[in-house]
Design a protein around this motif. Structure first.
Motif, PDB file in Angstrom:
ATOM      1  N   ASP A 293     -43.157  -9.291   5.137  1.00  0.00           N
ATOM      2  CA  ASP A 293     -42.240  -9.414   3.993  1.00  0.00           C
ATOM      3  C   ASP A 293     -42.085 -10.895   3.677  1.00  0.00           C
ATOM      4  O   ASP A 293     -41.212 -11.573   4.212  1.00  0.00           O
ATOM      5  CB  ASP A 293     -40.887  -8.775   4.314  1.00  0.00           C
ATOM      6  CG  ASP A 293     -39.997  -8.672   3.072  1.00  0.00           C
ATOM      7  OD1 ASP A 293     -40.332  -9.339   2.068  1.00  0.00           O
ATOM      8  OD2 ASP A 293     -38.985  -7.957   3.111  1.00  0.00           O
ATOM      9  N   CYS A 295     -40.977 -12.303   1.183  1.00  0.00           N
ATOM     10  CA  CYS A 295     -39.730 -12.635   0.484  1.00  0.00           C
ATOM     11  C   CYS A 295     -38.592 -12.929   1.455  1.00  0.00           C
ATOM     12  O   CYS A 295     -37.590 -13.547   1.088  1.00  0.00           O
ATOM     13  CB  CYS A 295     -39.328 -11.492  -0.453  1.00  0.00           C
ATOM     14  SG  CYS A 295     -40.577 -11.164  -1.725  1.00  0.00           S
ATOM     15  N   CYS A 307     -38.415 -12.741  -5.907  1.00  0.00           N
ATOM     16  CA  CYS A 307     -39.580 -12.352  -5.107  1.00  0.00           C
ATOM     17  C   CYS A 307     -39.524 -10.849  -4.858  1.00  0.00           C
ATOM     18  O   CYS A 307     -38.495 -10.314  -4.440  1.00  0.00           O
ATOM     19  CB  CYS A 307     -39.591 -13.112  -3.783  1.00  0.00           C
ATOM     20  SG  CYS A 307     -40.989 -12.709  -2.711  1.00  0.00           S
ATOM     21  N   LYS A 308     -40.635 -10.170  -5.100  1.00  0.00           N
ATOM     22  CA  LYS A 308     -40.727  -8.745  -4.834  1.00  0.00           C
ATOM     23  C   LYS A 308     -41.882  -8.498  -3.869  1.00  0.00           C
ATOM     24  O   LYS A 308     -43.025  -8.852  -4.140  1.00  0.00           O
ATOM     25  CB  LYS A 308     -40.957  -7.967  -6.128  1.00  0.00           C
ATOM     26  CG  LYS A 308     -41.006  -6.456  -5.903  1.00  0.00           C
ATOM     27  CD  LYS A 308     -41.256  -5.711  -7.207  1.00  0.00           C
ATOM     28  CE  LYS A 308     -41.322  -4.205  -6.949  1.00  0.00           C
ATOM     29  NZ  LYS A 308     -41.600  -3.449  -8.207  1.00  0.00           N
ATOM     30  N   ASN A 309     -41.544  -7.918  -2.695  1.00  0.00           N
ATOM     31  CA  ASN A 309     -42.559  -7.664  -1.681  1.00  0.00           C
ATOM     32  C   ASN A 309     -43.367  -6.419  -2.025  1.00  0.00           C
ATOM     33  O   ASN A 309     -42.835  -5.417  -2.491  1.00  0.00           O
ATOM     34  CB  ASN A 309     -41.898  -7.490  -0.313  1.00  0.00           C
ATOM     35  CG  ASN A 309     -42.933  -7.368   0.795  1.00  0.00           C
ATOM     36  OD1 ASN A 309     -43.719  -8.286   0.999  1.00  0.00           O
ATOM     37  ND2 ASN A 309     -42.940  -6.249   1.481  1.00  0.00           N
ATOM     38  N   TYR A 314     -47.087 -10.116  -2.447  1.00  0.00           N
ATOM     39  CA  TYR A 314     -45.765 -10.236  -3.067  1.00  0.00           C
ATOM     40  C   TYR A 314     -45.978 -10.672  -4.508  1.00  0.00           C
ATOM     41  O   TYR A 314     -47.050 -11.161  -4.883  1.00  0.00           O
ATOM     42  CB  TYR A 314     -44.880 -11.238  -2.317  1.00  0.00           C
ATOM     43  CG  TYR A 314     -45.371 -12.666  -2.396  1.00  0.00           C
ATOM     44  CD1 TYR A 314     -44.917 -13.533  -3.399  1.00  0.00           C
ATOM     45  CD2 TYR A 314     -46.301 -13.152  -1.484  1.00  0.00           C
ATOM     46  CE1 TYR A 314     -45.381 -14.835  -3.480  1.00  0.00           C
ATOM     47  CE2 TYR A 314     -46.769 -14.445  -1.557  1.00  0.00           C
ATOM     48  CZ  TYR A 314     -46.305 -15.279  -2.561  1.00  0.00           C
ATOM     49  OH  TYR A 314     -46.763 -16.568  -2.643  1.00  0.00           O
TER      50      TYR A 314
END
Length: 736
Positions: A293, A295, A307-309, A314
């Motif tokens: 992850d 983010c 931020c989008k995992n 990402y």
């Protein structure tokens, strides 16, 4: 049901439910210990039955002074790394101490054997360290001997500096699975025991060592490490390559999805597993590689953005009121009447600024790289070499750039590797689509060699002999210089003799290769402007062209003949089985050291056997020792190669007698390479035209073919030779 039974059943069911629902720690099998003391035990390692991938990875958890510690055999394991495929262990050091009470020098040698196991000693992480004021110590492996000399006389000891003053170090060859550390007994503390009673030798993790001047006093070094030093070992799944392993998925070790297989970079086949980019964990267990992850990492990769995992990746987006411009979130103008042109202009201006900054950084980094290359060029004597080249007409030697060699070798691709040696890796290169070359990428270079490198290159570039591989040029703008040689297509003499090709090699071919090789070494010793000592004569350094003509190669260990005694204090190294015992005793490399090594090559040609074999019995581990014993017992014919036993026995005996002379313990008793070459040339002529030789020079041929009885009666073999060789062989045979 009685209340007591009900209560007991409830407790049992509760325990079973708790075990069933408990998380299985990532990196070990269900029911297997995840730790031993403070050390994590990830799969493929394991403690207990069926807990490891196979027996090679099985560890024992033992209580030492009340603390649980993992062991592999009798070696303590302190750390295991899955991502780097390394394991840290604690191993013994060797020591040499004078005890005034008994007036004796006592020795304790260290040894380690990873033979037939998943482990090998990491050449990247470890160094051979020698501590002392009069110490010469060696690391002997199954194929190589390397050592160095440490002194406190007429030098200044400095903390953190290990280059011969109180401390010396040497590099570890690649792919070593066995070593023994021991001392040259001619160098000891007998005369200096009051100030410096002990010398030490350790093969250890270089990151865990920094020399302190107090280490040469009393037992400070020993007590600092409590007698055991950290060592880093590589581990792989043997004995398959990735391609072979994937053919049998029932034994394939990379179980996790999002994992990849990586082949071993050592000569032995094997592989290890790693998680794919964007994943981490243990690739050796099902679902062991988990998404990272990004983010939630300490620093948001999107900066002020959102931020989008995603799986393995990402993505970035902007907060309301902002928009993405060239990967950067910038505010949207608030006024609806704000003209479009200034916005576009600002965006364009921002892009230009970013481009200018990036270009400036690129120029700065390029300038740093150029400065670094220029510094390396100067350090290796490039300016001196360049000026000398201009003054010499007709010299074909060239100074290559790093870029040229990268292009020629496809960026030093593994597919271009011709072979690995103790000094580096050789790659096949191609210039102008049709000129084949061999590019040698050396591992390290010592300071003394670095200062003399330009001078040595100038001398080596002028070597012009049909039986010596031509040095075409070098690259000096890298930390360790690279050498460019002509390409020789037919492999090595070692491969011809030991390659299991099943073909009979005629005696005439063997004799021709021996003569041509001897003639080349004779040229180096006595016909160049400055005498050159090869330093690593062996069958794998004798190449064969399309007509099976010999070409001596690999001057990685060669030096210009020393002109003063100080040049003898140097790194002691050579290939096991070929190394001159006198050189090991005195640390003085001479032309007679090459003669000894060539004598072993003659034995290979005569017997078809390897110079050293760990798997053989004690009497047969060393080819030179076995040969001397056979000559003494008049059993020469028993050890000859089957392919030449029926050939001219008188010539074979003459070659054997010559080999015996080359293997004399005392260098002064050995013939020169010129004498060896002349003797082989006469034997070659006798093989070609025996009747002509007998008519033309009967006295010479009486010398050539009439010494059989002298050889048979020559049964006095140096006792010192047998004591040194037998001691080394017995020690090597006493491994785990």
């Amino acid at each position: 049901m009685k209340p007591g039974c009900s209560r007991l059943l409830f407790i049992c069911l509760s325990a079973i439910w708790a075990l069933a629902t408990a998380d299985v720690p990532a990196g070990q099998r269900p029911g297997c210990p995840a730790k031993c003391g403070d050390v994590a035990i990830p799969f493929p390692f394991g403690i207990g039955k069926h807990c490891a991938l196979h027996n090679g990875f099985n560890l024992n958890c033992t209580s030492i002074n009340g603390t649980m510690k993992p062991f592999k055999w009798n070696i303590e394991v302190t750390k295991i790394s899955i991502p780097s495929s390394k394991v840290w262990m604690t191993t013994r050091m060797s020591w040499q101490c004078y005890f005034p009470a008994t007036r004796t020098t006592n020795y304790s040698d260290s040894w380690l054997s990873f033979t037939n196991s998943p482990f090998s000693i990491s050449e990247v992480d470890n160094k051979i360290i020698v501590i002392g004021c009069n110490a010469v110590a060696y690391m002997r492996s199954s194929t190589y001997v390397i050592g160095c000399y440490s002194t406190c006389t007429n030098v200044t000891l400095e903390n953190g500096k290990c280059s011969g003053a109180g401390c010396c170090q040497a590099d570890v060859p690649k792919g070593i699975q066995y070593y023994r550390g021991y001392f040259n007994e001619n160098y000891n503390t007998t005369q200096i025991w009051q100030a410096n009673p002990c010398n030490y030798m350790a093969l250890m993790d270089k990151a865990a060592f920094s020399f302190n001047t107090s280490y040469v006093k009393s037992k400070v070094f020993y007590e600092t490490y409590k007698g055991g030093v950290p060592l880093v070992a590589n581990w792989v799944i043997r004995p398959w390559t990735c391609k072979a392993a994937k053919k049998n998925m029932s034994t394939y070790a990379c179980l996790s999805s999002h994992s990849a297989c990586v082949d071993s970079t050592t000569n032995d086949p094997g592989y290890h597993c790693k998680c794919s980019n964007g994943y981490k964990g243990n690739p050796y267990i099902t679902a062991g590689c988990q998404d990272i992850d990004e983010c939630r990492e300490k620093s948001n990769p999107c900066g002020p953005g959102i931020c989008k995992n995603t799986q393995g990746k990402y993505s970035c987006s902007c907060h309301p009121g902002n928009y993405m411009a060239n990967g950067v979130c910038v505010p949207i103008p608030k006024s609806p009447h704000f003209p479009a042109v200034p916005v576009i202009g600002a965006s364009v201006g921002l892009v230009i600024i970013v481009i200018v900054i990036a270009f400036a950084c690129f120029i700065q980094e390029r300038r740093k790289l150029q400065n670094m290359k220029q510094n390396y060029f100067r350090q290796h004597g490039g300016l001196i070499l360049f000026e000398e080249m201009k003054s010499k007409q007709g010299l074909t030697f060239k100074i290559f750039s790093e870029e040229e060699l990268q292009q020629a070798t496809n960026k030093f691709s593994e597919q271009q590797v011709l072979g690995h040696g103790g000094h580096g890796t050789v790659y096949k290169g191609l210039f102008n689509r049709n000129v084949e070359v061999a590019v040698k990428r050396c591992m390290t270079i010592n300071e003394q060699h670095k200062k003399e490198f330009g001078k040595e290159m100038l001398i080596l570039s002028q070597i012009n002999h049909k039986n010596i591989v031509k040095l075409l040029g070098c690259c000096l703008e890298v930390e360790v210089p690279m050498l460019v040689y002509e390409f020789v297509p037919n492999g090595t003499l070692f491969h011809l003799i030991h390659g299991n090709h099943g073909r009979r090699i005629p005696l005439a071919t063997r004799l021709g290769i021996a003569h041509e090789s001897a003639d080349a070494l004779s040229y180096l010793h006595s016909s160049t402007s400055t005498p050159i000592l090869h330093g690593d004569v062996k069958s794998s350094n004798i190449l064969l062209d399309g007509d099976y003509k010999a070409k001596v190669s690999d001057f990685g260990a060669s030096i210009l003949a020393p002109t003063d005694e100080s040049q003898f204090v140097t790194l002691v190294q050579g290939t096991c089985g070929y190394l001159d015992p006198e050189y090991m005793q005195t640390c003085q490399l001479t032309d007679k050291s090459d003669v000894y090594s060539f004598g072993v090559v003659l034995l290979e040609l005569l017997t078809g056997k390897k110079p050293f074999s760990l798997d053989a019995s004690d009497q047969e581990k060393s080819l030179s020792m076995m040969f001397m014993s056979a000559v003494k017992e008049n059993k020469l014919q028993e050890i000859l190669d089957d392919g030449i036993k029926q050939d001219n026995m008188e010539v074979l005996e003459e070659i054997a007698e010559l080999a015996k002379q080359c293997l004399e313990m005392c260098g002064t008793n050995r013939p020169s390479m010129k004498e060896v070459a002349e003797k082989l040339d006469r034997l070659r002529k006798v093989m070609q035209h025996p009747w002509v030789q007998l008519q033309q020079d009967p006295e010479e041929n009486e010398s050539l073919l009439g010494q059989r009885s002298a050889m048979v009666n020559s049964t006095v073999v140096s006792a010192e030779y047998f004591s040194i060789e037998k001691e080394a062989v017995t020690s090597l045979g006493s491994g785990r």
